[in-house]
Design a protein around this motif. Structure first.
Motif, PDB file in Angstrom:
ATOM      1  N   MET A   1       0.528  -1.513   0.582  1.00 53.28           N
ATOM      2  CA  MET A   1       0.410  -0.049  -0.228  1.00 53.28           C
ATOM      3  C   MET A   1       1.055   1.263   0.062  1.00 53.28           C
ATOM      4  N   CYS A   2       0.337   2.620  -0.887  1.00 48.31           N
ATOM      5  CA  CYS A   2       1.237   3.383  -0.121  1.00 48.31           C
ATOM      6  C   CYS A   2       0.062   4.896  -0.757  1.00 48.31           C
ATOM      7  N   ARG A   3       1.033   5.771  -0.413  1.00 42.65           N
ATOM      8  CA  ARG A   3      -0.440   7.005  -0.880  1.00 42.65           C
ATOM      9  C   ARG A   3       0.309   8.070  -1.175  1.00 42.65           C
ATOM     10  N   TRP A   4      -0.548   8.910  -2.187  1.00 38.75           N
ATOM     11  CA  TRP A   4      -0.107   9.928  -3.532  1.00 38.75           C
ATOM     12  C   TRP A   4      -0.917  11.121  -2.934  1.00 38.75           C
ATOM     13  N   MET A   5      -0.181  11.752  -3.717  1.00 36.86           N
ATOM     14  CA  MET A   5      -1.370  13.348  -4.387  1.00 36.86           C
ATOM     15  C   MET A   5      -1.104  13.927  -5.397  1.00 36.86           C
ATOM     16  N   ALA A   6      -1.420  14.285  -5.571  1.00 37.71           N
ATOM     17  CA  ALA A   6      -1.398  14.728  -6.921  1.00 37.71           C
ATOM     18  C   ALA A   6      -1.954  16.539  -7.259  1.00 37.71           C
ATOM     19  N   TYR A   7      -1.065  17.700  -7.851  1.00 39.26           N
ATOM     20  CA  TYR A   7      -1.931  19.292  -7.085  1.00 39.26           C
ATOM     21  C   TYR A   7      -1.986  19.606  -8.976  1.00 39.26           C
ATOM     22  N   THR A   8      -2.456  20.888  -9.077  1.00 39.02           N
ATOM     23  CA  THR A   8      -2.620  21.228  -9.946  1.00 39.02           C
ATOM     24  C   THR A   8      -3.400  22.256  -9.943  1.00 39.02           C
ATOM     25  N   GLY A   9      -2.630  23.627 -10.629  1.00 44.33           N
ATOM     26  CA  GLY A   9      -3.386  25.052 -10.565  1.00 44.33           C
ATOM     27  C   GLY A   9      -1.857  26.150 -10.654  1.00 44.33           C
ATOM     28  N   SER A  10      -2.303  26.951  -9.752  1.00 44.68           N
ATOM     29  CA  SER A  10      -1.503  28.421 -10.453  1.00 44.68           C
ATOM     30  C   SER A  10      -0.166  27.939  -8.966  1.00 44.68           C
ATOM     31  N   PRO A  11       1.497  27.651  -9.328  1.00 38.68           N
ATOM     32  CA  PRO A  11       2.754  27.182  -9.193  1.00 38.68           C
ATOM     33  C   PRO A  11       2.187  27.254  -7.829  1.00 38.68           C
ATOM     34  N   VAL A  12       2.865  26.497  -7.388  1.00 36.51           N
ATOM     35  CA  VAL A  12       2.789  26.578  -5.885  1.00 36.51           C
ATOM     36  C   VAL A  12       4.268  26.332  -5.537  1.00 36.51           C
ATOM     37  N   LEU A  13       4.870  26.128  -4.042  1.00 36.72           N
ATOM     38  CA  LEU A  13       6.795  25.946  -3.476  1.00 36.72           C
ATOM     39  C   LEU A  13       5.770  24.143  -3.214  1.00 36.72           C
ATOM     40  N   VAL A  14       6.773  23.569  -3.235  1.00 35.57           N
ATOM     41  CA  VAL A  14       6.091  21.883  -3.258  1.00 35.57           C
ATOM     42  C   VAL A  14       5.901  21.467  -1.820  1.00 35.57           C
ATOM     43  N   GLU A  15       6.692  22.040  -0.902  1.00 38.16           N
ATOM     44  CA  GLU A  15       6.961  22.333   0.475  1.00 38.16           C
ATOM     45  C   GLU A  15       5.852  22.694   1.143  1.00 38.16           C
ATOM     46  N   ASP A  16       5.245  23.741   0.833  1.00 36.84           N
ATOM     47  CA  ASP A  16       3.428  24.119   1.092  1.00 36.84           C
ATOM     48  C   ASP A  16       2.654  23.348   0.646  1.00 36.84           C
ATOM     49  N   LEU A  17       3.110  22.226  -0.386  1.00 36.56           N
ATOM     50  CA  LEU A  17       2.170  20.470  -0.553  1.00 36.56           C
ATOM     51  C   LEU A  17       2.381  19.761   0.646  1.00 36.56           C
ATOM     52  N   LEU A  18       3.542  18.956   0.408  1.00 30.51           N
ATOM     53  CA  LEU A  18       4.451  18.259   1.236  1.00 30.51           C
ATOM     54  C   LEU A  18       4.164  18.186   2.553  1.00 30.51           C
ATOM     55  N   TYR A  19       4.495  19.111   2.825  1.00 30.47           N
ATOM     56  CA  TYR A  19       4.635  20.111   4.402  1.00 30.47           C
ATOM     57  C   TYR A  19       4.422  20.351   5.725  1.00 30.47           C
ATOM     58  N   VAL A  20       3.424  21.503   5.154  1.00 36.01           N
ATOM     59  CA  VAL A  20       2.072  22.667   5.797  1.00 36.01           C
ATOM     60  C   VAL A  20       1.476  21.401   6.366  1.00 36.01           C
ATOM     61  N   PRO A  21       0.485  20.474   5.405  1.00 26.55           N
ATOM     62  CA  PRO A  21      -0.741  20.799   5.638  1.00 26.55           C
ATOM     63  C   PRO A  21      -0.567  19.383   7.154  1.00 26.55           C
ATOM     64  N   ALA A  22      -1.882  19.654   7.837  1.00 23.47           N
ATOM     65  CA  ALA A  22      -1.875  18.951   8.653  1.00 23.47           C
ATOM     66  C   ALA A  22      -1.708  17.266   8.560  1.00 23.47           C
ATOM     67  N   ASN A  23      -2.657  17.086   8.094  1.00 25.01           N
ATOM     68  CA  ASN A  23      -2.105  14.934   7.281  1.00 25.01           C
ATOM     69  C   ASN A  23      -1.475  15.578   6.200  1.00 25.01           C
ATOM     70  N   SER A  24      -0.302  15.530   5.941  1.00 19.68           N
ATOM     71  CA  SER A  24       0.640  16.048   5.084  1.00 19.68           C
ATOM     72  C   SER A  24       0.610  14.098   4.367  1.00 19.68           C
ATOM     73  N   LEU A  25       1.874  14.692   3.054  1.00 22.66           N
ATOM     74  CA  LEU A  25       2.124  12.699   2.379  1.00 22.66           C
ATOM     75  C   LEU A  25       3.276  12.869   3.488  1.00 22.66           C
ATOM     76  N   ILE A  26       4.263  14.037   4.297  1.00 25.54           N
ATOM     77  CA  ILE A  26       5.328  13.201   4.790  1.00 25.54           C
ATOM     78  C   ILE A  26       4.580  12.631   6.025  1.00 25.54           C
ATOM     79  N   VAL A  27       3.612  12.971   6.903  1.00 22.55           N
ATOM     80  CA  VAL A  27       3.094  13.029   8.436  1.00 22.55           C
ATOM     81  C   VAL A  27       2.179  10.996   7.855  1.00 22.55           C
ATOM     82  N   GLN A  28       1.708  11.145   6.449  1.00 21.56           N
ATOM     83  CA  GLN A  28       1.634  10.145   6.575  1.00 21.56           C
ATOM     84  C   GLN A  28       2.469   8.376   5.695  1.00 21.56           C
ATOM     85  N   SER A  29       3.766   9.123   5.414  1.00 24.28           N
ATOM     86  CA  SER A  29       4.694   8.338   5.717  1.00 24.28           C
ATOM     87  C   SER A  29       4.752   7.675   6.914  1.00 24.28           C
TER      88      SER A  29
END
Lengths: 279, 279, 279, 279
Positions: A1-29
């Motif tokens: 089993m794995c976990r993934w996320m995909a983003y599309t929209g205005s350019p973002v810093l990857v950090e804002d996707l991977l580390y900032v959210p409370a249940n981010s993908l890094i937390v899910q790792s």
């Protein structure tokens, strides 16, 4: 089993996707909540698009303590990002088995499995376009699945190509007596459109969610800082919600393909396309 | 937080210790039950003794999928084994930060932490014997703690040396305003005797257990296959029980040193030894 | 290009093979003398036999600074050892691409290449016994070559099986317009007998040597300490001589198979066996 | 021994620096020409500056086959880049021992060694500002040297701070009877100015070169493609020339500090600054 996320929209810093959210993908790792397996420590990867083409960073370390991932995510900005944390289902922990996989401008990642992969691997490998066959570098079901989709025309018509690849996997599985040949959520992209699929032979697929319109959410939660980092056109498709905001996430229904373009998404029914009519 | 196990007794195949028990250390690397943190995926190591001296195998990969660990544990036999799976508390994931640490014939491993390590690190480093100082290769509190114990005479009298090292850590911590300077379970050995310590400034120490006499257990559970792999003189000290057998494990009391020799163990009271009398 | 060594004889400490000789395999990992490429830093491996079966330790690090290799080689004793340092010819640096490869009791290692591997890979993969196909874990020509040899009966008759595998490689290569389809030195063993092959389509094969009788050498060089660590029955087959002793090494002739059993060796002519008679 | 390169000028793609030149740093990782040791395979790193601050990517793999390095260098653009390939002089191969090292906006890298480092390490470590001491994460002489320079005011006046750090190393070395305490080329930067140093106690320092004005070279070699990728203000300081162009490189003299700002460089005499006057 794995976990993934995909983003599309205005350019973002990857950090804002991977580390900032409370249940981010890094937390899910370390602690996935909805998965079969809470730990996804068998490597990770992310792919992105910028003026220099498609970028790919993959590593066999667990994501949670990887310093290069932390560092790069603070410097890479992109309008389209695919990220994945891996829990091996038996194949070796090696970079060539980490997602996303790449072919030209295309990226691909997968959560789930081709059931009884050892039994069906050869038959599936033979169905790969001979031109593409030597591009397979790792040993996962996911990479082989990608090359089947490419064989069936992924670059021209993704929903049809994935449906035909899944159809083949179903057929080969049944031929080998496998009751439920495939379990999958998949994301794939050409750098402009994002296609996400949720399907399983059994009809009990791995979890998949997409976000509700960010401007609506922002009106509802005016104090939430994560929402202020995201533009109105931000679209996320994720294995599990990145936080606890009520009403922020919608489950992708079973047997569905989500087609996401900046600021819009469309849900299509999805199912295997049988190659040979059963007479 | 980390998890560890120490074995002494008739020579065993390391595999029988690390992989066979229901709640083996390898299982704990993914899903520890009693720890602060269930995942211990930031490296591992094991040390052993044989006719060629002290052996050491350490790696930064998670233990659960490491093929070399699987392989070697099926070939190494030893009457004394220390094994450890790591969850970093902030220091880098690198081989020199993996336990056990070694000095000559001595091995050392630690679960817990020196609190506010950044604040006290320099004062503690200065207390290390200048001859030993350049032997410190990594950046963990645990390795520095080992070198303090060596400085205070570990090789001559382990309980006294560890008590003095802990005394210094308590004093330096207090000088820096740290409320509870140390949290520890430690195992150390010269290849013949095993010393295990359970202590914390707060009096709420990390869990530690040792096994009840194997022959008693075998009489009680005549059908248990794991017990038949162990000789009567087998002694295990572990962060958490390796299985569910009722009556098989005794908790090591707070502030205790367990001294284990083949077929015997002794429990001694343990506490910090203050270096300078407070006048 | 790679470098390898194979030992059979009285049990030796692996360290005495890998580190003690002046031009040891570890030295060759940094500075091979006879190879196309002096550096062999893309991983290494060694396999051995003991009472617990076949052992295998492989890693992607350069051999010269690998601490686990240094450590293990000081504890593993075996009457039969295969060791290999790798210089990738393009395939990824990953553990599953490191030699030796293993199947049951059999080990296999290779120096050289299947030429234009991308072009011929699929045809060769299809020739592998379907039962064996899913055992291929990596992406090298060498591992595929091993599985071809297994397909053609390696376990029953190694020289014949290797000759047939080479014959197939020659045929498939020619069909794809490859002028010289294979370049090889290979060592393989079942734990009792060692077979070493030197061959290339071009007739200009990678270097290969075997040692002259140790007792003769010891008489000639009574002061040489390396010779005193080796028993009279020691037999070594190596990519390049492990030292400068005049008269110690004999080149294995082109197109030859060396069959080594403790204390004896036999040289047989070797060449590809064509599967289909050209009419 | 190691090899490094530093670039300042108009923003370039890191790939154009690391991979395109004939004798690029990646080539030098396998085959350095001027170094004591031709192979620099014990890790690598590069640091850069962009709108998000200072970036750092370091790894323990050999640079020559590292896919992430290849990938990232094709996406990172920067007006100031420091890159380093490592040949360990005994300290472990681990990420925290890879160059460049970072403190705030500052980067630092070093080729050479503090002689008899084990003997002098503790005295030098004690001289580090206690506030900085816990920032030392690895075990190299180079990182400790960096923290000495920071202690002596690197951020305010680099040439003076490095001179004082070198003075201390000379003094401590002499006190321990070390004939030639230091051997060094060093590059350090705050993201705007680059300071490079060439010095050794013995007066026989590791090689160091800087480039001749690019516009002059371009006039001289109108067909050279590498020169057309570089802007007129490009300034490179390198362990060894990146190619064979006659007249393109000038050796940095012994005991010199080169101060480079976009489009200009200045050479200053450099030598150790003694901390305590010898009476």
């Amino acid at each position: 089993m794995c976990r993934w996320m995909a983003y599309t929209g205005s350019p973002v810093l990857v950090e804002d996707l991977l580390y900032v959210p409370a249940n981010s993908l890094i937390v899910q790792s370390l602690h996935a909540r909805l998965g079969v397996e809470p730990t996804n420590g068998d490597g990770f990867g992310f792919g992105w698009y910028d003026g220099d083409g498609t970028g790919l960073f993959r590593s066999t370390e667990p994501a949670w303590n990887d310093r290069n991932l932390r560092e790069l995510s603070g410097h890479v900005r992109s309008p389209l990002v695919l990220a994945h944390v891996r829990a091996s289902t038996g194949t070796p922990v090696q970079q060539t088995n980490c997602h996303p996989f790449r072919h030209g401008r295309w990226l691909w990642m997968h959560n789930g499995a081709i059931t009884s992969f050892r039994a069906v691997k050869r038959d599936l490998a033979l169905a790969v376009d001979p031109e593409l066959f030597p591009d397979i570098e790792g040993s996962t079901d996911s990479e082989l699945f990608f090359h089947l989709a490419l064989t069936f025309g992924l670059e021209a018509d993704p929903p049809t190509a994935v449906a035909r690849a899944v159809g083949l996997i179903e057929e080969v599985g049944q031929r080998h007596g496998v009751p439920f040949p495939i379990q999958m959520t998949v994301a794939t992209t050409d750098g402009e459109t994002l296609w996400a699929f949720r399907y399983s032979s059994e009809g009990r697929s791995r979890s998949l969610f997409h976000n509700v319109d960010v401007s609506t959410l922002r009106a509802q939660y005016p104090d939430n800082p994560v929402l202020h980092r995201l533009a109105d056109d931000a679209r996320l498709v994720v294995s599990e919600p990145l936080g606890e905001l009520q009403g922020a996430w919608r489950e992708v229904p079973e047997s569905t393909c989500v087609v996401v373009r900046p600021g819009s998404e469309e849900l299509l029914p999805f199912g295997p396309s049988l190659l040979q009519p059963t007479s």
